[in-house]
Design a protein around this motif. Structure first.
Motif, mmCIF file in Angstrom:
data_model
loop_
_atom_site.group_PDB
_atom_site.id
_atom_site.type_symbol
_atom_site.label_atom_id
_atom_site.label_comp_id
_atom_site.label_asym_id
_atom_site.label_seq_id
_atom_site.Cartn_x
_atom_site.Cartn_y
_atom_site.Cartn_z
ATOM 1 N N MET A 1 2.333 1.472 -9.577
ATOM 2 C CA MET A 1 2.916 1.165 -8.264
ATOM 3 C C MET A 1 4.319 0.606 -8.458
ATOM 4 N N LYS A 2 5.217 0.950 -7.562
ATOM 5 C CA LYS A 2 6.588 0.471 -7.651
ATOM 6 C C LYS A 2 6.659 -1.043 -7.540
ATOM 7 N N SER A 3 7.719 -1.605 -8.100
ATOM 8 C CA SER A 3 7.853 -3.061 -8.103
ATOM 9 C C SER A 3 8.667 -3.588 -6.928
ATOM 10 N N GLN A 4 9.397 -2.709 -6.222
ATOM 11 C CA GLN A 4 10.215 -3.185 -5.114
ATOM 12 C C GLN A 4 10.295 -2.136 -4.020
ATOM 13 N N PHE A 5 10.761 -2.571 -2.860
ATOM 14 C CA PHE A 5 10.869 -1.701 -1.702
ATOM 15 C C PHE A 5 12.237 -1.022 -1.650
ATOM 16 N N ASP A 6 12.252 0.167 -1.069
ATOM 17 C CA ASP A 6 13.507 0.867 -0.777
ATOM 18 C C ASP A 6 13.775 0.734 0.712
ATOM 19 N N ILE A 7 14.856 0.045 1.071
ATOM 20 C CA ILE A 7 15.162 -0.185 2.479
ATOM 21 C C ILE A 7 16.130 0.879 2.990
ATOM 22 N N ILE A 8 15.727 1.556 4.045
ATOM 23 C CA ILE A 8 16.565 2.550 4.719
ATOM 24 C C ILE A 8 17.000 1.928 6.039
ATOM 25 N N ARG A 9 18.279 1.675 6.181
ATOM 26 C CA ARG A 9 18.777 0.949 7.356
ATOM 27 C C ARG A 9 19.379 1.926 8.376
ATOM 28 N N TYR A 10 19.032 1.714 9.623
ATOM 29 C CA TYR A 10 19.547 2.512 10.738
ATOM 30 C C TYR A 10 20.249 1.587 11.719
ATOM 31 N N ASN A 11 21.286 2.097 12.338
ATOM 32 C CA ASN A 11 21.893 1.346 13.431
ATOM 33 C C ASN A 11 21.029 1.460 14.684
ATOM 34 N N GLY A 66 -2.869 6.480 -3.984
ATOM 35 C CA GLY A 66 -3.632 7.467 -4.733
ATOM 36 C C GLY A 66 -3.108 7.876 -6.081
ATOM 37 N N GLN A 67 -1.808 8.146 -6.183
ATOM 38 C CA GLN A 67 -1.238 8.684 -7.418
ATOM 39 C C GLN A 67 -0.323 7.644 -8.057
ATOM 40 N N GLU A 68 -0.911 6.745 -8.853
ATOM 41 C CA GLU A 68 -0.125 5.664 -9.439
ATOM 42 C C GLU A 68 0.993 6.180 -10.340
ATOM 43 N N LYS A 69 0.749 7.287 -11.039
ATOM 44 C CA LYS A 69 1.751 7.814 -11.962
ATOM 45 C C LYS A 69 3.005 8.277 -11.230
ATOM 46 N N SER A 70 2.864 8.628 -9.967
ATOM 47 C CA SER A 70 4.023 9.074 -9.187
ATOM 48 C C SER A 70 4.594 7.956 -8.338
ATOM 49 N N GLY A 71 4.170 6.707 -8.608
ATOM 50 C CA GLY A 71 4.732 5.570 -7.900
ATOM 51 C C GLY A 71 3.991 5.158 -6.655
#
Length: 225
Positions: A1-11, A66-71
């Motif tokens: 599982m990834k260690s951090q979030f990816d933030i996508i910001r919208y106006n 489900g797929q830990e290897k893919s993050g």
């Protein structure tokens, strides 16, 4: 599982949950869609979430399982889906507690301070067979807003409670750090938390009463917060 979030910001967006649904196949696990302006924010039972532009936290967390290897997150049994709601509510309570505010959870999807509503949560789950496939977790927290429409009977904001103004982007980062730790706590405590959920569902006819589900939910929130 990834260690951090990816933030996508919208106006501006109609709804961060709606955008997450539209983009679900093309965005990664632990993506966060955050908007300064939501002109069609959604709540439970077709309710509308009203917010002043740029003054509050309005965002959606996307989890894929489900797929830990893919993050993706580790597999998660669909029958424990209540724990996604519980860890989300517990994260909000923890976030507010760190600001000196004592909040409580109104089952199944609101957070209050006293008699004032400060947060709404809308979670949309997808399952495959007996497993969670994805979870779209929409969260709105009143942060800096001082005035609310008269149509809202009992709103309150963090700023009204503390007399302070807050950096919205920093507040989101702080919340996500708390949420990430709650995710770890759910996975680490899944045997015990799962037993609590199973007890609420353990009726001979395979059903459960609203009161049993509420009590189960609140017990899990109390453990996680």
């Amino acid at each position: 599982m990834k260690s951090q979030f990816d933030i996508i910001r919208y106006n501006e967006l109609d709804s961060t949950n709606s955008e997450a649904v539209r983009r679900l196949e093309n965005i990664d696990n632990m993506s966060v869609l955050s908007a300064k302006i939501q002109y069609a924010g959604r709540g439970k039972d077709s309710n509308v979430w009203l917010t002043e532009p740029g003054e509050n936290l309005t965002f959606t967390i996307v989890l894929k399982f489900g797929q830990e290897k893919s993050g993706e997150c580790p597999p998660f049994p669909a029958r424990f889906q209540m724990l996604v709601s519980a860890m989300t509510a517990a994260s909000v309570v923890h976030f507010l507690r760190d600001k000196g505010v004592d909040a409580w959870v109104k089952w199944p999807n609101d957070v209050y301070v006293g008699k004032g509503k400060i947060c709404g949560i809308l979670i949309e789950l997808r399952t495959v067979d007996k497993w969670l496939k994805s979870s779209i977790i929409g969260i709105g927290i009143n942060i800096n807003q001082k005035k609310f429409p008269s149509s809202l009977p009992n709103p309150v904001s963090l700023s009204l409670l503390t007399g302070k103004d807050y950096d919205i982007d920093k507040a989101l980062d702080e919340f996500l750090e708390i949420f990430r730790k709650k995710m770890d706590s759910v996975y680490a405590g899944l045997p015990h938390l799962g037993d609590i959920v199973d007890r609420a569902l353990a009726f001979e006819d395979g059903t459960s009463s609203n009161e049993n589900l509420r009590a189960c939910f609140m017990e899990c929130v109390d453990i996680l917060k």
